[in-house]
Write an enzyme that holds these catalytic residues in place. Structure first.
Site, PDB file in Angstrom:
ATOM      1  N   HIS A   1     -56.624 -14.418 -21.069  1.00  9.11           N
ATOM      2  CA  HIS A   1     -56.996 -13.462 -22.127  1.00  9.11           C
ATOM      3  C   HIS A   1     -58.177 -13.847 -23.025  1.00  9.11           C
ATOM      4  CE1 HIS A   1     -53.429 -11.311 -21.130  1.00  9.11           C
ATOM      5  NE2 HIS A   1     -52.673 -12.368 -21.366  1.00  9.11           N
TER       6      HIS A   1
HETATM    7  C1  BDR Z   1     -52.739 -12.986 -26.611  1.00 10.37           C
HETATM    8  O1  BDR Z   1     -51.463 -13.511 -26.987  1.00 10.37           O
HETATM    9  C2  BDR Z   1     -51.546 -14.904 -27.168  1.00 10.37           C
HETATM   10  O2  BDR Z   1     -50.361 -15.540 -26.778  1.00 10.37           O
HETATM   11  C3  BDR Z   1     -52.743 -15.335 -26.371  1.00 10.37           C
HETATM   12  O3  BDR Z   1     -53.301 -16.515 -26.922  1.00 10.37           O
HETATM   13  C4  BDR Z   1     -53.685 -14.170 -26.474  1.00 10.37           C
HETATM   14  O4  BDR Z   1     -54.516 -14.264 -27.612  1.00 10.37           O
HETATM   15  C5  BDR Z   1     -52.569 -12.198 -25.324  1.00 10.37           C
HETATM   16  O5  BDR Z   1     -51.715 -11.104 -25.514  1.00 10.37           O
END
Ligand code: BDR
Ligand code: CA
Length: 309
Positions: free
Chosen positions: A242
């Site tokens: 992500h």
């Molecule tokens: C987001 O949730 C967090 O756990 C990750 O770091 C990312 O920023 C993804 O949904």
């Protein structure tokens, strides 16, 4: 001798909550020739702001970037506190034990330091948000004059997936963590560019990539160790990327398909779980990535790793 073309770096502030994918994103931004990371602020998300601050210092130390200042946020949501599910291990960075780090976090609150950093910069600053955006929302509310010095906000947030099926989208972590903060950001009309959950789920690292990571160099071996405890349940056979997709979007926008979109925050249960609702048929108030070139993204990831020791 041929004169090397001088590359102008983009001044940026990263608001994050490391977090394993945040760690990759930080390394990718710092190792990039295009981003000048002026400040890192930590927000309430995967772990407490203090733990996220310590994790950030450890990552910076790991890659020898110990001159970048780090400030912690207050650790309180804008209006209502929200429950969070931990998916990055106990400390936020799996159970890897980093060497003792003597570097200190900046004194003072992330909100004020973010504002001072933006105002001190001659050029407009790009804000990058890889966590719930509480610090950024507080900053925009406390210091409305900052808006004119912000180039844009690139935000890893939300989900477009389920809109197609007519249901509300999935409550992605960074919006659900503090939906009121996201609302304040939309209200501020800061230029918003969204990197939704689908990017990091599509361009995930498979086990072969993880194996290659481990054998690349020391930093790669540390990352592989962290990956062992990253439990994003959407990716069954690998590691979601992500937050590093948001960095790739800044350095290499050509590997994404981007569309204008109208974004609203909606709540879908009694607990007030917030989601980003993205509508492609209404007058847009943001841009969102809708596709990512997986091969080119992975190429960037390994290029970043090659620059590490
Ligand atoms: C987001 O949730 C967090 O756990 C990750 O770091 C990312 O920023 C993804 O949904
Ligand atoms: Ca994050």
């Amino acid at each position: 001798m041929k004169k090397q073309k001088e590359i102008k770096k983009i001044p940026a502030i990263i608001n994050c909550d490391p977090g394993i994918d945040d760690a990759i994103a930080l390394i990718m931004a710092i190792k990039s020739d295009l981003i000048d990371v002026k400040l890192i602020t930590t927000d309430l998300g995967n772990v407490s702001t203090e733990q996220a601050g310590q994790n950030t210092l450890n990552i910076l130390e790991l890659i020898g970037a110990d001159d970048i200042p780090v400030a912690c946020g207050e650790g309180k949501c804008l209006e209502i506190e929200r429950p969070r599910v931990a998916v990055h291990g106990k400390t936020g960075l799996g159970s890897y034990v980093f060497p003792k780090n003597s570097r200190k976090l900046l004194k003072g609150d992330a909100v004020d330091i973010m504002y001072q950093t933006i105002m001190a910069e001659e050029e407009k600053t790009t804000l990058i948000c890889l966590s719930p955006p509480t610090n950024i929302a507080k900053m925009l509310l406390k210091y409305p004059d900052a808006k004119d010095k912000i180039e844009r906000l690139v935000f890893m947030v939300g989900s477009i997936e389920q809109l197609k099926r007519g249901a509300l989208p999935y409550a992605e972590f960074n919006v659900a963590g503090d939906p009121e903060a996201s609302k304040a950001i939309l209200k501020s009309k800061v230029k918003l560019e969204i990197v939704p959950m689908e990017m990091g789920h599509t361009a995930y690292l498979d086990w072969q990539d993880v194996f290659k990571t481990k054998n690349m160099n020391f930093v790669g071996s540390v990352l592989e160790n962290l990956y062992r405890e990253y439990k994003d349940r959407h990716v069954k056979n690998g590691i979601a990327t992500h937050d590093s997709c948001a960095i790739a979007y800044i350095t290499n926008p050509e590997i994404f398909k981007v569309e204008p979109v109208k974004v609203d925050i909606r709540y879908y249960d009694k607990l007030g779980t917030g989601v980003f609702v993205m509508n492609f048929d209404k007058t847009p108030n943001a841009l969102t990535c809708t596709e990512i070139d997986i091969k080119k993204f992975k190429k960037l990831y390994f290029k970043m790793l090659k620059k590490c020791k």
